[in-house]
Design a protein around this motif. Sequence first.
Motif, PDB file in Angstrom:
ATOM      1  N   LEU A  15       0.790  -1.229   0.000  1.00 40.96           N
ATOM      2  CA  LEU A  15       0.000   0.000   0.000  1.00 40.96           C
ATOM      3  C   LEU A  15       0.823   1.280   0.000  1.00 40.96           C
ATOM      4  O   LEU A  15       0.351   2.311  -0.485  1.00 40.96           O
ATOM      5  CB  LEU A  15      -0.931   0.013   1.221  1.00 40.96           C
ATOM      6  CG  LEU A  15      -1.953  -1.124   1.301  1.00 40.96           C
ATOM      7  CD1 LEU A  15      -2.800  -0.994   2.559  1.00 40.96           C
ATOM      8  CD2 LEU A  15      -2.843  -1.147   0.061  1.00 40.96           C
ATOM      9  N   GLU A  16       2.028   1.257   0.542  1.00 42.11           N
ATOM     10  CA  GLU A  16       2.785   2.500   0.685  1.00 42.11           C
ATOM     11  C   GLU A  16       4.181   2.428   0.071  1.00 42.11           C
ATOM     12  O   GLU A  16       4.617   3.372  -0.596  1.00 42.11           O
ATOM     13  CB  GLU A  16       2.910   2.873   2.172  1.00 42.11           C
ATOM     14  CG  GLU A  16       1.593   3.189   2.832  1.00 42.11           C
ATOM     15  CD  GLU A  16       1.719   3.401   4.339  1.00 42.11           C
ATOM     16  OE1 GLU A  16       0.723   3.788   4.969  1.00 42.11           O
ATOM     17  OE2 GLU A  16       2.824   3.158   4.880  1.00 42.11           O
ATOM     18  N   ARG A  17       4.872   1.333   0.286  1.00 46.80           N
ATOM     19  CA  ARG A  17       6.265   1.269  -0.151  1.00 46.80           C
ATOM     20  C   ARG A  17       6.392   1.367  -1.659  1.00 46.80           C
ATOM     21  O   ARG A  17       7.298   2.033  -2.181  1.00 46.80           O
ATOM     22  CB  ARG A  17       6.910  -0.030   0.347  1.00 46.80           C
ATOM     23  CG  ARG A  17       8.427  -0.052   0.193  1.00 46.80           C
ATOM     24  CD  ARG A  17       9.011  -1.360   0.704  1.00 46.80           C
ATOM     25  NE  ARG A  17      10.465  -1.326   0.671  1.00 46.80           N
ATOM     26  CZ  ARG A  17      11.184  -1.527  -0.425  1.00 46.80           C
ATOM     27  NH1 ARG A  17      10.570  -1.789  -1.588  1.00 46.80           N
ATOM     28  NH2 ARG A  17      12.504  -1.469  -0.376  1.00 46.80           N
ATOM     29  N   ALA A  18       5.495   0.700  -2.384  1.00 39.98           N
ATOM     30  CA  ALA A  18       5.557   0.727  -3.842  1.00 39.98           C
ATOM     31  C   ALA A  18       5.430   2.151  -4.374  1.00 39.98           C
ATOM     32  O   ALA A  18       6.100   2.528  -5.343  1.00 39.98           O
ATOM     33  CB  ALA A  18       4.453  -0.161  -4.419  1.00 39.98           C
ATOM     34  N   GLU A  19       4.614   2.951  -3.712  1.00 41.08           N
ATOM     35  CA  GLU A  19       4.445   4.350  -4.134  1.00 41.08           C
ATOM     36  C   GLU A  19       5.720   5.154  -3.880  1.00 41.08           C
ATOM     37  O   GLU A  19       6.120   5.977  -4.707  1.00 41.08           O
ATOM     38  CB  GLU A  19       3.268   4.968  -3.383  1.00 41.08           C
ATOM     39  CG  GLU A  19       2.992   6.410  -3.760  1.00 41.08           C
ATOM     40  CD  GLU A  19       1.847   7.001  -2.965  1.00 41.08           C
ATOM     41  OE1 GLU A  19       1.667   8.238  -3.025  1.00 41.08           O
ATOM     42  OE2 GLU A  19       1.150   6.236  -2.277  1.00 41.08           O
ATOM     43  N   ILE A  20       6.357   4.911  -2.733  1.00 38.70           N
ATOM     44  CA  ILE A  20       7.612   5.602  -2.429  1.00 38.70           C
ATOM     45  C   ILE A  20       8.670   5.246  -3.473  1.00 38.70           C
ATOM     46  O   ILE A  20       9.399   6.119  -3.971  1.00 38.70           O
ATOM     47  CB  ILE A  20       8.115   5.232  -1.025  1.00 38.70           C
ATOM     48  CG1 ILE A  20       7.103   5.633   0.039  1.00 38.70           C
ATOM     49  CG2 ILE A  20       9.451   5.902  -0.742  1.00 38.70           C
ATOM     50  CD1 ILE A  20       7.463   5.169   1.443  1.00 38.70           C
ATOM     51  N   VAL A  21       8.768   3.968  -3.805  1.00 35.62           N
ATOM     52  CA  VAL A  21       9.764   3.506  -4.780  1.00 35.62           C
ATOM     53  C   VAL A  21       9.539   4.157  -6.134  1.00 35.62           C
ATOM     54  O   VAL A  21      10.486   4.615  -6.790  1.00 35.62           O
ATOM     55  CB  VAL A  21       9.700   1.965  -4.893  1.00 35.62           C
ATOM     56  CG1 VAL A  21      10.524   1.473  -6.081  1.00 35.62           C
ATOM     57  CG2 VAL A  21      10.187   1.318  -3.604  1.00 35.62           C
ATOM     58  N   GLU A  22       8.307   4.226  -6.559  1.00 35.35           N
ATOM     59  CA  GLU A  22       8.001   4.810  -7.872  1.00 35.35           C
ATOM     60  C   GLU A  22       8.369   6.288  -7.924  1.00 35.35           C
ATOM     61  O   GLU A  22       8.930   6.767  -8.911  1.00 35.35           O
ATOM     62  CB  GLU A  22       6.517   4.612  -8.179  1.00 35.35           C
ATOM     63  CG  GLU A  22       6.103   5.129  -9.541  1.00 35.35           C
ATOM     64  CD  GLU A  22       4.631   4.913  -9.811  1.00 35.35           C
ATOM     65  OE1 GLU A  22       4.146   5.366 -10.876  1.00 35.35           O
ATOM     66  OE2 GLU A  22       3.950   4.291  -8.967  1.00 35.35           O
ATOM     67  N   ARG A  23       8.055   7.007  -6.838  1.00 30.89           N
ATOM     68  CA  ARG A  23       8.331   8.450  -6.829  1.00 30.89           C
ATOM     69  C   ARG A  23       9.820   8.768  -6.760  1.00 30.89           C
ATOM     70  O   ARG A  23      10.261   9.820  -7.222  1.00 30.89           O
ATOM     71  CB  ARG A  23       7.625   9.120  -5.643  1.00 30.89           C
ATOM     72  CG  ARG A  23       6.126   9.197  -5.772  1.00 30.89           C
ATOM     73  CD  ARG A  23       5.588  10.307  -4.878  1.00 30.89           C
ATOM     74  NE  ARG A  23       6.110  10.231  -3.534  1.00 30.89           N
ATOM     75  CZ  ARG A  23       5.461   9.708  -2.508  1.00 30.89           C
ATOM     76  NH1 ARG A  23       4.265   9.188  -2.700  1.00 30.89           N
ATOM     77  NH2 ARG A  23       6.000   9.671  -1.305  1.00 30.89           N
ATOM     78  N   SER A  24      10.605   7.882  -6.160  1.00 32.27           N
ATOM     79  CA  SER A  24      12.013   8.194  -5.904  1.00 32.27           C
ATOM     80  C   SER A  24      12.972   7.592  -6.921  1.00 32.27           C
ATOM     81  O   SER A  24      14.176   7.824  -6.841  1.00 32.27           O
ATOM     82  CB  SER A  24      12.395   7.689  -4.508  1.00 32.27           C
ATOM     83  OG  SER A  24      12.199   6.292  -4.403  1.00 32.27           O
ATOM     84  N   ALA A  25      12.475   6.819  -7.887  1.00 35.20           N
ATOM     85  CA  ALA A  25      13.357   6.126  -8.826  1.00 35.20           C
ATOM     86  C   ALA A  25      14.240   7.098  -9.602  1.00 35.20           C
ATOM     87  O   ALA A  25      15.448   6.877  -9.769  1.00 35.20           O
ATOM     88  CB  ALA A  25      12.534   5.270  -9.786  1.00 35.20           C
ATOM     89  N   GLN A  27      10.874   9.572   2.396  1.00 30.82           N
ATOM     90  CA  GLN A  27      10.391  10.241   1.196  1.00 30.82           C
ATOM     91  C   GLN A  27      11.391  10.182   0.051  1.00 30.82           C
ATOM     92  O   GLN A  27      11.015  10.125  -1.114  1.00 30.82           O
ATOM     93  CB  GLN A  27      10.074  11.707   1.531  1.00 30.82           C
ATOM     94  CG  GLN A  27       8.896  11.918   2.468  1.00 30.82           C
ATOM     95  CD  GLN A  27       7.563  11.815   1.762  1.00 30.82           C
ATOM     96  OE1 GLN A  27       7.492  11.377   0.611  1.00 30.82           O
ATOM     97  NE2 GLN A  27       6.501  12.223   2.429  1.00 30.82           N
ATOM     98  N   GLY A  28      12.702  10.215   0.377  1.00 32.44           N
ATOM     99  CA  GLY A  28      13.710  10.205  -0.667  1.00 32.44           C
ATOM    100  C   GLY A  28      13.970   8.853  -1.282  1.00 32.44           C
ATOM    101  O   GLY A  28      14.789   8.735  -2.202  1.00 32.44           O
ATOM    102  N   GLY A  29      13.307   7.822  -0.785  1.00 29.69           N
ATOM    103  CA  GLY A  29      13.461   6.499  -1.356  1.00 29.69           C
ATOM    104  C   GLY A  29      14.555   5.663  -0.730  1.00 29.69           C
ATOM    105  O   GLY A  29      14.784   4.528  -1.158  1.00 29.69           O
TER     106      GLY A  29
END
Length: 481
Positions: free
Chosen positions: A262-272, A336-338
Amino acid sequence: MDLYFVKRPLVERYSDVLPEGSAGAVSLLERRVIPDGMPVVLGPDMRPVEPLSSWFRYLAYLGRDPETMRSYAYVVLRLAEFLAWRGRDVLTATESDLLAYRRQRLEVQSVPIDPVTTWDREASTVNGLFGWLAEAGHVRHRPLRMPKAYGSGLTQAMQVRHLVLEQYLFFRDVGMGGQRPDGEIDTAFRGGFPHRNRAAVELALMTGMRKREWSSVLLPELSRRPGGPAGFVLQACAKYGRRRDVYVPAGPLDLVETYALLERAEIVERSARRLARRHRELFVVDSVDEGRGRLAGVLGGRRRVFDMARMAAGLRRITVREGSGGLESMAVFLGQGGLMLSASSWDRIRRHAWQRMLAFADFGQALVLPRKPYRYHDLRHTFALRLLKHLTRLVIEREQRRADRRSLVSLAEHISMNPLLIVQRALGHASPRTTYGYLAYLDDPMNYVDEAFRAWADSDGATYAEIAIRLLEGDRDGTQG
């Protein structure tokens, strides 16, 4: 004087734009074998202040942990500034100067430090500095002799703070998870990642790991069969590098998987994209050997292979792998920075959680909260006490069954099923003496006090003063047994 810390990745990132004469900084770090995290004290001319900087290099060469050196650095900087105020430095400091510094820290400053814990550690640091100054020939005589000579000279028993179930659920769900006490979602919650926070404290509670241990866990270490537990070896991130096996039950793993979905995948996508710009300063993994607990990849342009158990937190923080969407951190808990959340970030999350708990403490049925905020380490104490109580009960029941059958217990069985030794291994204590400290908390002695006085208060409404008088009179009469 200003305090800085060596960060090789930053030097490498900006080496192309460094002023002329500084472009060789990367090769200098390599030639002098300067490790990341080493403190450097700079003067007004931006040159290293000696011999302080040399002492930190000496500690770095001894392999001191960066966090340990950081704590030393702030102590030494504080001492150096105090000595400068008195017109001295570490080479000219006298016994009187150091006694004045001790008095400043323990009595004069607006918020004096604790004499047993904080000052004794600080005194040991200062003593280590002057011991090295004398050994290296910078001073003829060291003003300090023994670590406790100017400390309190006292020892302090382990302060165990544990949570009961209601307190823990309130901490996990309301404070860290952004819920209301009635279980509803609090729309005013601004914590950002409630599933991550709840999974983190559940992992801390159910494994007994310290903050530096659970906060730096990597994804391959929590791999498991569907619905089952996990286990991995902990070493570099453990206190004193003490190796031990960690068992992770299915419960916290379920919460980790929910957070990952629910949350980690979104962080990963935003920080790639952000991580891609830092590619050359990261450890990019291309091979994971879970059976042998090893990661292989490229770090600093070189092919490297690491045992996960021996990877320090700093290396774990920059460990990533190439996914379909780009680079992804291999740490479980991300910011937030991944990348892996820092210790200060987790402390900030905990402070916000405590503020929420205080705000909701009187909601419905009042929950008893301690005067001091919860610490993550309280979860470790809770794990130890709950496990010790449960194991003790199992051993008593087993011994009772053996007594009924009149069977004997072998020495090997007695040792293997000793609750204290089991908890000692789970916590990673070097000696069972440390684990013994939990015995005093297996049952709250105040429960017996309340029970002893309840009959008095219920029968005749006696006050505590009257109780004291009657106890004293009974003792003189010899009627108290």
